[in-house]
Design an enzyme around this catalytic site. Structure first.
Site, PDB file in Angstrom:
ATOM      1  N   CYS A  78      59.333  61.123  50.797  1.00 13.66           N
ATOM      2  CA  CYS A  78      58.729  62.518  51.134  1.00 13.66           C
ATOM      3  C   CYS A  78      58.200  62.927  52.687  1.00 13.66           C
ATOM      4  O   CYS A  78      58.710  63.155  53.152  1.00 13.66           O
ATOM      5  CB  CYS A  78      58.041  62.946  49.730  1.00 13.66           C
ATOM      6  SG  CYS A  78      57.415  64.209  49.565  1.00 13.66           S
ATOM      7  N   HIS A 165      61.170  60.149  45.257  1.00 13.21           N
ATOM      8  CA  HIS A 165      59.787  58.965  45.292  1.00 13.21           C
ATOM      9  C   HIS A 165      60.375  57.595  44.445  1.00 13.21           C
ATOM     10  O   HIS A 165      60.452  57.486  43.339  1.00 13.21           O
ATOM     11  CB  HIS A 165      58.523  59.800  44.084  1.00 13.21           C
ATOM     12  CG  HIS A 165      58.260  61.013  44.898  1.00 13.21           C
ATOM     13  ND1 HIS A 165      57.312  60.603  46.020  1.00 13.21           N
ATOM     14  CD2 HIS A 165      58.254  61.250  45.075  1.00 13.21           C
ATOM     15  CE1 HIS A 165      56.601  61.354  46.791  1.00 13.21           C
ATOM     16  NE2 HIS A 165      57.640  62.876  45.735  1.00 13.21           N
ATOM     17  N   GLU A 167      59.331  54.975  44.544  1.00 15.31           N
ATOM     18  CA  GLU A 167      58.098  54.249  43.770  1.00 15.31           C
ATOM     19  C   GLU A 167      57.884  54.928  42.434  1.00 15.31           C
ATOM     20  O   GLU A 167      56.923  53.750  41.500  1.00 15.31           O
ATOM     21  CB  GLU A 167      56.323  54.165  44.562  1.00 15.31           C
ATOM     22  CG  GLU A 167      55.919  55.611  43.977  1.00 15.31           C
ATOM     23  CD  GLU A 167      56.373  56.795  45.316  1.00 15.31           C
ATOM     24  OE1 GLU A 167      57.818  56.606  46.085  1.00 15.31           O
ATOM     25  OE2 GLU A 167      55.758  57.724  45.719  1.00 15.31           O
ATOM     26  N   SER A 219      28.792  42.850  33.631  1.00 12.86           N
ATOM     27  CA  SER A 219      28.291  44.250  32.437  1.00 12.86           C
ATOM     28  C   SER A 219      29.619  43.900  30.981  1.00 12.86           C
ATOM     29  O   SER A 219      28.987  44.361  30.007  1.00 12.86           O
ATOM     30  CB  SER A 219      29.574  45.357  32.395  1.00 12.86           C
ATOM     31  OG  SER A 219      30.086  45.011  33.069  1.00 12.86           O
ATOM     32  N   GLY A 220      30.306  43.231  31.397  1.00 14.87           N
ATOM     33  CA  GLY A 220      30.982  42.663  29.991  1.00 14.87           C
ATOM     34  C   GLY A 220      32.552  43.281  30.306  1.00 14.87           C
ATOM     35  O   GLY A 220      33.710  43.237  29.307  1.00 14.87           O
ATOM     36  N   GLY A 221      32.536  44.217  31.121  1.00 19.26           N
ATOM     37  CA  GLY A 221      33.018  45.028  31.589  1.00 19.26           C
ATOM     38  C   GLY A 221      33.914  43.922  32.507  1.00 19.26           C
ATOM     39  O   GLY A 221      34.225  42.959  32.828  1.00 19.26           O
ATOM     40  N   VAL A 222      35.866  44.545  32.735  1.00 19.92           N
ATOM     41  CA  VAL A 222      36.644  43.477  33.172  1.00 19.92           C
ATOM     42  C   VAL A 222      36.120  42.705  34.604  1.00 19.92           C
ATOM     43  O   VAL A 222      36.440  41.924  35.160  1.00 19.92           O
ATOM     44  CB  VAL A 222      38.331  44.279  33.704  1.00 19.92           C
ATOM     45  CG1 VAL A 222      39.496  43.602  33.525  1.00 19.92           C
ATOM     46  CG2 VAL A 222      38.467  44.774  31.455  1.00 19.92           C
ATOM     47  N   SER A 224      33.459  43.018  36.345  1.00 19.13           N
ATOM     48  CA  SER A 224      32.450  42.007  36.936  1.00 19.13           C
ATOM     49  C   SER A 224      32.650  40.617  36.024  1.00 19.13           C
ATOM     50  O   SER A 224      32.255  40.245  36.483  1.00 19.13           O
ATOM     51  CB  SER A 224      31.062  43.083  36.725  1.00 19.13           C
ATOM     52  OG  SER A 224      30.852  42.882  34.603  1.00 19.13           O
ATOM     53  N   SER A 225      33.222  40.766  34.859  1.00 25.65           N
ATOM     54  CA  SER A 225      33.605  39.590  34.245  1.00 25.65           C
ATOM     55  C   SER A 225      34.493  38.903  34.963  1.00 25.65           C
ATOM     56  O   SER A 225      34.290  37.809  35.166  1.00 25.65           O
ATOM     57  CB  SER A 225      33.820  39.593  32.690  1.00 25.65           C
ATOM     58  OG  SER A 225      33.222  40.583  31.444  1.00 25.65           O
ATOM     59  N   LYS A 366      43.646  46.524  39.690  1.00 24.39           N
ATOM     60  CA  LYS A 366      43.124  46.829  37.714  1.00 24.39           C
ATOM     61  C   LYS A 366      44.286  45.462  37.761  1.00 24.39           C
ATOM     62  O   LYS A 366      43.377  44.399  36.211  1.00 24.39           O
ATOM     63  CB  LYS A 366      43.285  47.611  36.817  1.00 24.39           C
ATOM     64  CG  LYS A 366      42.300  48.158  35.575  1.00 24.39           C
ATOM     65  CD  LYS A 366      40.748  47.638  36.155  1.00 24.39           C
ATOM     66  CE  LYS A 366      40.084  47.565  34.937  1.00 24.39           C
ATOM     67  NZ  LYS A 366      39.111  48.157  35.289  1.00 24.39           N
TER      68      LYS A 366
END
Ligand code: XMP
Length: 510
Positions: A78, A165, A167, A219-222, A224-225, A366
């Site tokens: 593009c 695009h 992608e 924290s228990g989040g993805v 930091s765990s 992620k």
């Protein structure tokens, strides 16, 4: 590696995802990088992203044209393609209409970029400018009804440009086109794989840290765990995790985090029960930004205190583990807009001069972090966890935060999550939760008048949280959730479903 030069596109990260999915390592850099910095990266191929500007505009983003002399293939997408056209003397101009949506692509010649994708397929367009005339030395390889130069190439210089695009999902053969660029043209090896990366990272941490000690705010989040478990595999009990329970977690979440990390991974875990401390700081505070600031500051204070205690007990701690992931470190091609909310993250602890930072997930997206998590044996309930904000339920509890209100949110949220799971929707909705808008209204239960709280249900789909659309949850599921919350949670007599996208709303309420 492949370098992706970001001209401020919405889709730069998506390009990077596609490249990595093809098992090729890539990085995104802003167009402001000098040619020397680009050379240092020794890319094997370059992709120029799209972007919102016009190549002929004053101050249009540009990259040093020396990139075309590095002896590596270049693919412009593009805006990136229009940039190539302009740089080599072609013609780019504004179209009469903005083209947005699927279009039929006509492949005109045998081309390495379009190998094995057939003559006609659908591609996704999103542009106003278009390449009207290809530069000298470039051959047109595809067109569409509205784009005379939908793709072009200079075979000798290995420069390729596409207007559409590849992608985005809507381009039928997008993955194949990107693979053709990587393997047919750049001759890349498929050597990026999460299993090897995980092992290699653990070895690297072992080597770097040796027998020194590291601290991690869990924290228990993805993120930091996964960071904590990875560093734990490298350092064992020399990693100390501090889990600050600020009392603003979802139902049973604190206990679950403690159980998983203490029992399954046998980690050196300190749980700080700071619920009362946070609640008393928040008492009487209703202003959203003030709430966020108080929680962020208090968090740091608790963490600092723990650190001092630990130093006495364990001696000097050299490293601080943070779950920073790639989207947090990418410098974008455009400067970011104004701050809408001040974010609080466990990852956002101040850079203490005492510590060296250990950020084992810095290179990962992620979903790659989730894959690493699975490699490391972290249970699905944590690996698949939806995003949860640092200030927790406080920003879903409008007005003053009190234990009574938090209790309602926790119970309602638990029921909502439970029903989403029972309906098999938990992996189909990006984020979903209950909130308390601080409204009470009149209702009738049995034969009695009630004057109770309203609970809001919010469920959204998004890729990165920057924009989102409300999820079309089936009415039957909403009905079950509504009935259950009113029946099972005290002091609630009305349930509403939030049907605003972001923008204009944000995902969280404060
Ligand atoms: P908003 O409300 O800004 O949220 O549309 C976008 C995404 O970010 C999450 N969020 C946070 N995450 N610390 C975080 O780690 C925060 O302070 C924070 N505030 C919002 C939110 O849950 C959504 O996924």
């Amino acid at each position: 590696m492949i370098l992706i030069i970001d001209f401020g596109a919405q889709y730069s990260q998506l390009i990077a995802r596609r490249v990595r999915e093809a098992n090729v390592y890539c990085e995104i850099i802003p167009y402001t990088y000098t040619i020397e910095r680009i050379r240092e990266k020794t890319p094997k191929g370059i992709i120029l992203s799209g972007g919102p500007a016009s190549v002929y505009a004053e101050n249009a983003p540009k990259i040093d044209r020396e990139i075309f002399n590095l002896g590596v293939p270049v693919l412009g997408i593009c805006y990136g393609g229009q940039f190539i056209a302009q740089e080599f003397g072609g013609q780019v101009r504004k179209a009469d209409f903005r083209e947005y949506g699927r279009t039929k692509l006509n492949i005109l010649s045998d081309d390495r970029l379009f190998k094995d994708i057939g003559q006609n397929s659908l591609c996704w367009m999103s542009h106003t400018d278009f390449i009207e005339r290809a530069p000298e030395g470039f051959e047109i390889t595809a067109n569409t009804d509205s784009c005379p130069v939908c793709a072009m190439r200079n075979e000798e210089k290995e420069i390729y440009a596409v207007q559409f695009h590849p992608e985005v999902e809507h381009t039928e053969k997008g993955r194949e086109i990107i693979s053709n660029f990587l393997f047919n043209i750049c001759k890349m090896n498929k050597d990026w794989n999460i299993g090897d990366y995980t092992k290699y990272s653990i070895e690297r941490i072992k080597k770097e840290v040796g027998d020194k000690k590291a601290l991690c705010a869990l924290s228990g989040g993805v993120d930091s765990s996964v960071a904590a478990v990875m560093v734990h595999k490298a350092l064992g009990s020399n990693l100390i995790c501090v889990f600050v329970d600020h009392g603003l977690l979802r139902k049973d979440e604190g206990d679950q985090v403690e159980r998983v990390f203490r029992e399954k991974f046998n980690m050196n875990l300190i749980r700080v029960n700071a619920q009362e401390r946070f609640l008393s700081k928040l008492a009487g505070v209703t202003e959203p930004e003030k709430k966020r600031k108080i929680i962020g500051e208090e968090f740091i204070r608790v963490f600092e205190e723990e650190k001092q205690k630990l130093k006495k007990e364990f001696g000097h701690i050299d490293y601080l583990v943070q779950g920073t992931i790639y989207p947090d470190v990418i410098e974008s091609g455009t400067s970011t807009a104004s701050v809408i909310k001040s974010h609080h993250n466990v990852g956002g602890l101040p850079d203490d001069v005492d510590f060296e930072l250990l950020e084992p997930l810095r290179q990962l997206f992620k979903d790659e972090v989730r894959q690493v998590g699975r490699e490391l044996g972290i249970p699905e309930e944590i690996v698949e966890r939806q995003p949860f904000p640092g200030p927790g339920l406080a920003i879903r509890c409008l007005g003053e935060v009190t234990e009574d209100k938090l209790k309602i949110i926790r119970e309602a949220d638990f029921i909502f999550r439970d029903e989403i799971k029972k309906a098999g929707l938990q992996n189909k909705i990006w984020q979903y939760f209950a909130a308390l808008p601080n409204i009470r209204s009149v209702g009738v239960m049995g034969d009695e008048r009630t004057y109770s709280h309203t609970v809001t249900l919010r469920a959204v789909n998004s890729t990165d949280g920057m924009t989102s659309d409300w999820a079309r949850i089936p009415y039957e599921v909403l009905e079950k959730v509504s009935t259950r919350i009113v029946n099972e949670v005290d002091n609630v007599n009305r349930i509403v479903y939030d049907i605003t996208s972001k923008p204009p709303a944000t995902i969280e309420y404060e």
